[in-house]
Enzyme design. Structure first.
Site, PDB file in Angstrom:
ATOM      1  N   GLY A  97       0.822  -1.209   0.000  1.00  8.11           N
ATOM      2  CA  GLY A  97       0.000   0.000   0.000  1.00  8.11           C
ATOM      3  C   GLY A  97       0.855   1.257   0.000  1.00  8.11           C
ATOM      4  O   GLY A  97       0.586   2.210  -0.737  1.00  8.11           O
ATOM      5  N   TYR A  98       1.883   1.265   0.822  1.00  5.65           N
ATOM      6  CA  TYR A  98       2.783   2.416   0.907  1.00  5.65           C
ATOM      7  C   TYR A  98       3.496   2.635  -0.427  1.00  5.65           C
ATOM      8  O   TYR A  98       3.578   3.752  -0.929  1.00  5.65           O
ATOM      9  CB  TYR A  98       3.793   2.183   2.036  1.00  5.65           C
ATOM     10  CG  TYR A  98       4.739   3.333   2.275  1.00  5.65           C
ATOM     11  CD1 TYR A  98       4.321   4.456   2.984  1.00  5.65           C
ATOM     12  CD2 TYR A  98       6.051   3.290   1.826  1.00  5.65           C
ATOM     13  CE1 TYR A  98       5.191   5.506   3.227  1.00  5.65           C
ATOM     14  CE2 TYR A  98       6.925   4.330   2.061  1.00  5.65           C
ATOM     15  CZ  TYR A  98       6.494   5.443   2.762  1.00  5.65           C
ATOM     16  OH  TYR A  98       7.362   6.481   3.004  1.00  5.65           O
TER      17      TYR A  98
END
Length: 192
Positions: A97-98
C-alpha cells in the site's frame, strides 16, 4: 493533513480551511504516516490498504487541489511540496500500500506540475531514502536487515530528518522558481 473524519466532505472542508489560512491552531498541513508493514506470511488487509492510500495519496491530493485552486484563483504563484519516498521509484518489501501510494504521489507531482506550472505554481516532491525515524526503527533494529541497507547506501548511514531540510528550503525558495519534479534525498541509494 490532520487526521479525523475521512469522509470526502470532511476532507474537502479541512483542505479549504488550510488553503484559506483559517486552519485551527496546530492544524497546519503535515505529512501523516499511513504506513504499516505487512509480513510475508499475512496478506495486507483491506482496512490497512485503505488507510495507507487515504493518508499517503488521497489526503495530499485533496489538500493540493484546494491549495492549488486558491493560488490559481488569487493569481499568486506558489509552491507545493509533497513528501514522496524512495519507494516512489522502486518496489518495497512488505509495504504494498505504501509503495502504491508513494508511486501514485510521484505521478500526482508530475501531473500537477504539468497542469499548474503555467500559473506560476511549482509542484515538487522530496523523496527521502532510509531516514532514522519511527518508520524505519524495525529495519534499523534488525541487525541483518540494517547491515544490508547500510551496505547499499553509498554514504553508509541512515539519513537524519534534518537531512531533508536543505531540499525543502531550496524547493520553497525563489532559487527553485524553475524547478518541478521529484528530488531524492537518499544518501546515494538510487544512484547505485
Amino acid at each position: 493533513m490532520p487526521t479525523g473524519s475521512t469522509s470526502p466532505p470532511a476532507r474537502r472542508a479541512r483542505a479549504r480551511r488550510h488553503a484559506s489560512g483559517r486552519a485551527p491552531p496546530g492544524g497546519r498541513p503535515r505529512q501523516q504516516r499511513g504506513h504499516d508493514r505487512a509480513t510475508r506470511r499475512r496478506r495486507t488487509p483491506d482496512e490497512l490498504w485503505d488507510r495507507v492510500i487515504e493518508v499517503d495519496l488521497t489526503a495530499p491530493f485533496v489538500l493540493a487541489r484546494e491549495v492549488g485552486a486558491a493560488m490559481i484563483g488569487s493569481g499568486r504563484p506558489g509552491k507545493i511540496i509533497f513528501t514522496a519516498s524512495l519507494l516512489s521509484f522502486q518496489g518495497g518489501v512488505n509495504v504494498p500500500g505504501y509503495t502504491a501510494a508513494k508511486t501514485g504521489l510521484a505521478g500526482l507531482t508530475r501531473a500537477l506540475s504539468n497542469e499548474w506550472a503555467a500559473s506560476g505554481i511549482c509542484v515538487n516532491a522530496i523523496a527521502p531514502g532510509y531516514i532514522a525515524t519511527d518508520n524505519t526503527k524495525p529495519l534499523r533494529d534488525d541487525r541483518q536487515r540494517s547491515r544490508a541497507l547500510l551496505d547499499r547506501i553509498p554514504m553508509g548511514r541512515f539519513g537524519e530528518p534534518d537531512d531533508l531540510a536543505g531540499a525543502a528550503v531550496f524547493l520553497a525558495s525563489s532559487a527553485a522558481d524553475y524547478v518541478t519534479g521529484i528530488v531524492p534525498v537518499d544518501g546515494g541509494w538510487l544512484a547505485r
